[in-house]
Design a protein around this motif. Structure first.
Motif, PDB file in Angstrom:
ATOM      1  N   ARG A 184       0.843  -1.212   0.000  1.00 28.92           N
ATOM      2  CA  ARG A 184       0.000   0.000   0.000  1.00 28.92           C
ATOM      3  C   ARG A 184       0.867   1.247   0.000  1.00 28.92           C
ATOM      4  NH1 ARG A 184      -3.283  -2.855   3.425  1.00 28.92           N
ATOM      5  NH2 ARG A 184      -2.261  -2.027   5.277  1.00 28.92           N
ATOM      6  N   ARG A 185       1.912   1.233   0.791  1.00 26.35           N
ATOM      7  CA  ARG A 185       2.779   2.407   0.884  1.00 26.35           C
ATOM      8  C   ARG A 185       3.547   2.638  -0.417  1.00 26.35           C
ATOM      9  NH1 ARG A 185       2.588   4.333   6.026  1.00 26.35           N
ATOM     10  NH2 ARG A 185       1.793   2.892   7.587  1.00 26.35           N
ATOM     11  N   LEU A 186       3.903   1.566  -1.095  1.00 27.32           N
ATOM     12  CA  LEU A 186       4.567   1.722  -2.400  1.00 27.32           C
ATOM     13  C   LEU A 186       3.603   2.340  -3.413  1.00 27.32           C
ATOM     14  CD1 LEU A 186       6.729  -1.531  -2.799  1.00 27.32           C
ATOM     15  CD2 LEU A 186       7.415   0.730  -1.973  1.00 27.32           C
ATOM     16  N   VAL A 187       2.297   2.007  -3.293  1.00 24.21           N
ATOM     17  CA  VAL A 187       1.298   2.624  -4.176  1.00 24.21           C
ATOM     18  C   VAL A 187       1.232   4.123  -3.896  1.00 24.21           C
ATOM     19  CG1 VAL A 187      -1.184   2.761  -4.667  1.00 24.21           C
ATOM     20  CG2 VAL A 187      -0.060   0.530  -4.515  1.00 24.21           C
ATOM     21  N   VAL A 188       1.259   4.496  -2.601  1.00 25.55           N
ATOM     22  CA  VAL A 188       1.235   5.922  -2.228  1.00 25.55           C
ATOM     23  C   VAL A 188       2.465   6.626  -2.807  1.00 25.55           C
ATOM     24  CG1 VAL A 188       1.317   7.551  -0.305  1.00 25.55           C
ATOM     25  CG2 VAL A 188      -0.121   5.509  -0.130  1.00 25.55           C
ATOM     26  N   LEU A 189       3.621   5.981  -2.695  1.00 31.02           N
ATOM     27  CA  LEU A 189       4.848   6.539  -3.269  1.00 31.02           C
ATOM     28  C   LEU A 189       4.681   6.721  -4.776  1.00 31.02           C
ATOM     29  CD1 LEU A 189       7.875   7.217  -3.621  1.00 31.02           C
ATOM     30  CD2 LEU A 189       8.373   4.789  -3.436  1.00 31.02           C
ATOM     31  N   GLY A 190       4.176   5.687  -5.446  1.00 28.58           N
ATOM     32  CA  GLY A 190       3.989   5.762  -6.902  1.00 28.58           C
ATOM     33  C   GLY A 190       3.045   6.896  -7.294  1.00 28.58           C
ATOM     34  N   ASP A 191       1.954   7.054  -6.533  1.00 27.20           N
ATOM     35  CA  ASP A 191       0.989   8.116  -6.833  1.00 27.20           C
ATOM     36  C   ASP A 191       1.623   9.489  -6.644  1.00 27.20           C
ATOM     37  OD1 ASP A 191      -0.848   6.153  -7.327  1.00 27.20           O
ATOM     38  OD2 ASP A 191      -1.995   6.446  -5.479  1.00 27.20           O
ATOM     39  N   ALA A 192       2.330   9.665  -5.526  1.00 26.41           N
ATOM     40  CA  ALA A 192       2.965  10.955  -5.247  1.00 26.41           C
ATOM     41  C   ALA A 192       3.951  11.291  -6.370  1.00 26.41           C
ATOM     42  CB  ALA A 192       3.679  10.911  -3.895  1.00 26.41           C
ATOM     43  N   GLN A 198       4.282   9.587   4.481  1.00 23.52           N
ATOM     44  CA  GLN A 198       3.186   8.674   4.126  1.00 23.52           C
ATOM     45  C   GLN A 198       3.674   7.303   3.662  1.00 23.52           C
ATOM     46  OE1 GLN A 198      -0.413   9.511   3.993  1.00 23.52           O
ATOM     47  NE2 GLN A 198       0.510  10.898   5.466  1.00 23.52           N
ATOM     48  N   TRP A 199       4.833   7.259   3.014  1.00 27.55           N
ATOM     49  CA  TRP A 199       5.237   5.998   2.388  1.00 27.55           C
ATOM     50  C   TRP A 199       6.613   5.488   2.797  1.00 27.55           C
ATOM     51  CZ3 TRP A 199       9.638   7.226  -0.190  1.00 27.55           C
ATOM     52  CH2 TRP A 199       9.777   8.550  -0.631  1.00 27.55           C
ATOM     53  N   LEU A 200       7.454   6.351   3.371  1.00 26.65           N
ATOM     54  CA  LEU A 200       8.840   5.925   3.606  1.00 26.65           C
ATOM     55  C   LEU A 200       8.934   4.808   4.641  1.00 26.65           C
ATOM     56  CD1 LEU A 200      11.669   6.478   2.563  1.00 26.65           C
ATOM     57  CD2 LEU A 200      12.021   8.005   4.486  1.00 26.65           C
ATOM     58  N   VAL A 201       7.983   4.767   5.566  1.00 22.13           N
ATOM     59  CA  VAL A 201       8.016   3.704   6.567  1.00 22.13           C
ATOM     60  C   VAL A 201       7.870   2.338   5.881  1.00 22.13           C
ATOM     61  CG1 VAL A 201       5.552   3.735   7.123  1.00 22.13           C
ATOM     62  CG2 VAL A 201       7.188   3.027   8.858  1.00 22.13           C
ATOM     63  N   GLY A 202       7.140   2.298   4.766  1.00 20.21           N
ATOM     64  CA  GLY A 202       7.035   1.049   4.012  1.00 20.21           C
ATOM     65  C   GLY A 202       8.379   0.652   3.430  1.00 20.21           C
ATOM     66  N   VAL A 203       9.118   1.640   2.936  1.00 21.48           N
ATOM     67  CA  VAL A 203      10.453   1.372   2.391  1.00 21.48           C
ATOM     68  C   VAL A 203      11.370   0.877   3.513  1.00 21.48           C
ATOM     69  CG1 VAL A 203      12.464   2.426   1.276  1.00 21.48           C
ATOM     70  CG2 VAL A 203      10.149   3.034   0.526  1.00 21.48           C
ATOM     71  N   LYS A 204      11.227   1.495   4.696  1.00 22.24           N
ATOM     72  CA  LYS A 204      12.035   1.075   5.843  1.00 22.24           C
ATOM     73  C   LYS A 204      11.767  -0.393   6.176  1.00 22.24           C
ATOM     74  CE  LYS A 204      12.628   1.796  10.754  1.00 22.24           C
ATOM     75  NZ  LYS A 204      12.211   2.517  11.944  1.00 22.24           N
ATOM     76  N   HIS A 205      10.477  -0.779   6.202  1.00 23.83           N
ATOM     77  CA  HIS A 205      10.133  -2.171   6.494  1.00 23.83           C
ATOM     78  C   HIS A 205      10.700  -3.096   5.429  1.00 23.83           C
ATOM     79  CE1 HIS A 205       6.630  -1.596   9.502  1.00 23.83           C
ATOM     80  NE2 HIS A 205       7.476  -0.590   9.571  1.00 23.83           N
ATOM     81  N   LEU A 206      10.651  -2.636   4.189  1.00 25.22           N
ATOM     82  CA  LEU A 206      11.160  -3.450   3.088  1.00 25.22           C
ATOM     83  C   LEU A 206      12.664  -3.688   3.260  1.00 25.22           C
ATOM     84  CD1 LEU A 206      10.143  -4.851   0.586  1.00 25.22           C
ATOM     85  CD2 LEU A 206      10.488  -2.745  -0.695  1.00 25.22           C
ATOM     86  N   ILE A 207      13.403  -2.641   3.627  1.00 25.94           N
ATOM     87  CA  ILE A 207      14.852  -2.796   3.861  1.00 25.94           C
ATOM     88  C   ILE A 207      15.062  -3.846   4.960  1.00 25.94           C
ATOM     89  CG2 ILE A 207      16.978  -1.669   4.668  1.00 25.94           C
ATOM     90  CD1 ILE A 207      15.775   0.998   3.573  1.00 25.94           C
ATOM     91  N   ALA A 208      14.290  -3.710   6.051  1.00 28.67           N
ATOM     92  CA  ALA A 208      14.447  -4.627   7.182  1.00 28.67           C
ATOM     93  C   ALA A 208      14.128  -6.066   6.769  1.00 28.67           C
ATOM     94  CB  ALA A 208      13.542  -4.196   8.330  1.00 28.67           C
ATOM     95  N   GLU A 209      13.057  -6.253   6.008  1.00 29.50           N
ATOM     96  CA  GLU A 209      12.670  -7.606   5.600  1.00 29.50           C
ATOM     97  C   GLU A 209      13.678  -8.200   4.630  1.00 29.50           C
ATOM     98  OE1 GLU A 209      10.681  -9.170   7.245  1.00 29.50           O
ATOM     99  OE2 GLU A 209       9.365  -7.651   8.132  1.00 29.50           O
ATOM    100  N   MET A 210      14.194  -7.371   3.711  1.00 31.69           N
ATOM    101  CA  MET A 210      15.178  -7.876   2.751  1.00 31.69           C
ATOM    102  C   MET A 210      16.459  -8.296   3.460  1.00 31.69           C
ATOM    103  SD  MET A 210      14.775  -5.416  -0.513  1.00 31.69           S
ATOM    104  CE  MET A 210      15.983  -6.325  -1.483  1.00 31.69           C
ATOM    105  N   ARG A 211      16.790  -7.549   4.494  1.00 34.46           N
ATOM    106  CA  ARG A 211      17.989  -7.864   5.269  1.00 34.46           C
ATOM    107  C   ARG A 211      17.855  -9.257   5.887  1.00 34.46           C
ATOM    108  NH1 ARG A 211      21.501  -3.991   8.658  1.00 34.46           N
ATOM    109  NH2 ARG A 211      20.378  -2.273   7.743  1.00 34.46           N
TER     110      ARG A 211
END
Length: 175
Positions: A84-92, A138-151
């Motif tokens: 969802r947060r990546l969609v918000v990023l894409g829209d912005a 609005q969306w960076l926290v999603g990117v943060k979670h993604l970094i953590a999960e990829m790690r």
């Protein structure tokens, strides 16, 4: 430095650097406030040469691919939230709501992710939170979670020449 949303600090110098000086004859070579010219040129080079025209897909596609890689292992709820947060990023991005520095840093962040440089990606994420919080909250926290999960993903070694691939790299021990 707190700037009102929609007025990124580099927009004025970068815009004025792009406009040709209103001078008849050859451009002046002498002292036309050199400090001003070099400053605007530096900002324009730093921000727009790499980030001003970053296509959204250059950032969004790798992030979506990273999310897809996490889905088999990470809780559905977490993945859906990141999605969802990546969609918000894409829209912005599509609506031109992201300033050049944010687009540039997101592009760099994705490059670090693709090279598995987790700490560098995290550092860029933090700098975005500090410098552009209104734009990215609005969306960076999603990117943060993604970094953590990829790690946390089991290390899938990048394709390496045969012979190197059996060696474990520091910091990437198998679970």
């Amino acid at each position: 430095h707190v700037f009102p949303p929609g007025a990124p600090p580099d927009s004025a110098p970068a815009a004025s650097a792009a406009l040709p000086p209103k001078v008849l004859g050859p451009p002046p070579l002498g002292p036309v406030n050199p400090a001003l010219r070099t400053e605007s040129a530096r900002l324009a080079t730093e921000e727009s040469s790499e980030g001003g025209d970053v296509p959204a897909d250059a950032v969004l596609v790798p992030l979506r691919e990273a999310l897809a890689a996490c889905r088999p292992i990470v809780q559905k709820q977490v993945c859906d939230d990141i999605g969802r947060r990546l969609v918000v990023l894409g829209d912005a991005w599509a609506q031109g709501k992201l300033s050049a520095p944010v687009r540039k840093r997101m592009s760099l962040l994705v490059q670090e992710l693709q090279q598995r440089h987790w700490d560098a990606a995290d550092e860029i994420h933090r700098s975005l939170m500090v410098d552009h919080v209104n734009e990215v909250s609005q969306w960076l926290v999603g990117v943060k979670h993604l970094i953590a999960e990829m790690r946390n993903l089991p290390a899938v070694e990048p394709v390496a020449p045969r012979g190197d691939s059996t060696e474990a790299r520091p910091g990437h021990e198998a679970p």
